[in-house]
Design a protein around this motif. Sequence first.
Motif, PDB file in Angstrom:
ATOM      1  N   SER A  42       0.835  -1.194   0.000  1.00 54.25           N
ATOM      2  CA  SER A  42       0.000   0.000   0.000  1.00 54.25           C
ATOM      3  C   SER A  42       0.875   1.250   0.000  1.00 54.25           C
ATOM      4  O   SER A  42       2.079   1.195   0.274  1.00 54.25           O
ATOM      5  N   THR A  43       0.248   2.386  -0.273  1.00 53.35           N
ATOM      6  CA  THR A  43       0.958   3.659  -0.240  1.00 53.35           C
ATOM      7  C   THR A  43       1.504   3.940   1.157  1.00 53.35           C
ATOM      8  O   THR A  43       2.627   4.433   1.298  1.00 53.35           O
ATOM      9  N   ASP A  44       0.751   3.603   2.195  1.00 56.98           N
ATOM     10  CA  ASP A  44       1.225   3.808   3.566  1.00 56.98           C
ATOM     11  C   ASP A  44       2.454   2.956   3.859  1.00 56.98           C
ATOM     12  O   ASP A  44       3.412   3.428   4.475  1.00 56.98           O
ATOM     13  N   LEU A  46       4.583   1.887   1.671  1.00 60.90           N
ATOM     14  CA  LEU A  46       5.663   2.466   0.878  1.00 60.90           C
ATOM     15  C   LEU A  46       6.292   3.656   1.599  1.00 60.90           C
ATOM     16  O   LEU A  46       7.512   3.756   1.710  1.00 60.90           O
ATOM     17  N   ARG A  47       5.447   4.537   2.130  1.00 63.18           N
ATOM     18  CA  ARG A  47       5.969   5.705   2.858  1.00 63.18           C
ATOM     19  C   ARG A  47       6.676   5.292   4.141  1.00 63.18           C
ATOM     20  O   ARG A  47       7.659   5.915   4.534  1.00 63.18           O
ATOM     21  N   VAL A  56       5.549  13.944  -6.320  1.00 62.08           N
ATOM     22  CA  VAL A  56       4.431  13.072  -6.685  1.00 62.08           C
ATOM     23  C   VAL A  56       3.808  13.645  -7.954  1.00 62.08           C
ATOM     24  O   VAL A  56       3.447  14.823  -7.999  1.00 62.08           O
ATOM     25  N   GLU A  64      -0.325   7.189 -10.173  1.00 60.40           N
ATOM     26  CA  GLU A  64       0.439   8.194  -9.442  1.00 60.40           C
ATOM     27  C   GLU A  64       1.903   7.752  -9.426  1.00 60.40           C
ATOM     28  O   GLU A  64       2.204   6.590  -9.131  1.00 60.40           O
ATOM     29  N   MET A  66       5.350   8.251  -7.600  1.00 64.54           N
ATOM     30  CA  MET A  66       6.000   8.787  -6.405  1.00 64.54           C
ATOM     31  C   MET A  66       7.505   8.625  -6.555  1.00 64.54           C
ATOM     32  O   MET A  66       8.007   7.507  -6.706  1.00 64.54           O
ATOM     33  N   ILE A  82       1.830   3.945  -8.540  1.00 66.33           N
ATOM     34  CA  ILE A  82       0.747   3.543  -7.643  1.00 66.33           C
ATOM     35  C   ILE A  82      -0.586   3.678  -8.376  1.00 66.33           C
ATOM     36  O   ILE A  82      -0.854   4.697  -9.014  1.00 66.33           O
ATOM     37  N   GLY A  85      -4.059   3.146  -4.792  1.00 64.80           N
ATOM     38  CA  GLY A  85      -3.442   3.030  -3.474  1.00 64.80           C
ATOM     39  C   GLY A  85      -2.499   1.848  -3.298  1.00 64.80           C
ATOM     40  O   GLY A  85      -2.016   1.594  -2.212  1.00 64.80           O
ATOM     41  N   VAL A  87       1.035  -0.221  -4.921  1.00 63.25           N
ATOM     42  CA  VAL A  87       2.199  -0.140  -5.794  1.00 63.25           C
ATOM     43  C   VAL A  87       2.071  -1.172  -6.908  1.00 63.25           C
ATOM     44  O   VAL A  87       1.790  -2.344  -6.643  1.00 63.25           O
ATOM     45  N   LYS A  90       8.077  -0.473  -9.935  1.00 64.76           N
ATOM     46  CA  LYS A  90       9.187   0.296  -9.382  1.00 64.76           C
ATOM     47  C   LYS A  90      10.233   0.445 -10.476  1.00 64.76           C
ATOM     48  O   LYS A  90      10.462  -0.485 -11.253  1.00 64.76           O
TER      49      LYS A  90
END
Length: 95
Positions: A42-44, A46-47, A56, A64, A66, A82, A85, A87, A90
């Motif tokens: 998820s994006t969370d 990933l962060r 972004v 999206e 990032m 992404i 929400g 991934v 890469k």
Amino acid sequence: MNKKIAKTSLMIAVFCLTISISIPGQALASWMASYYKTHPMSTDQLRDSWGKPVNVIQMDNGVEKMIFGPKDVVIGYTYFLIKDGIVVDKNVTGN
């Protein structure tokens, strides 16, 4: 006759070099996409792993992009694509 053999050998060597360089790059690209299909992130998450993105970018197709730092001098920035929400891929930006 020797020049013809040398020219043919050189052409074969260049062809083999081109194939050996292009195939691994394509295999890596498809491996990364298939990895994120079977290991969703998820994006969370990933962060949590990479920190705050440097930039972004909202793309036209609902994806999206990032971009994370720091920038590597040789390969550039690492970025993740992404969608919804999650991934999906890469890669690196290049120089």
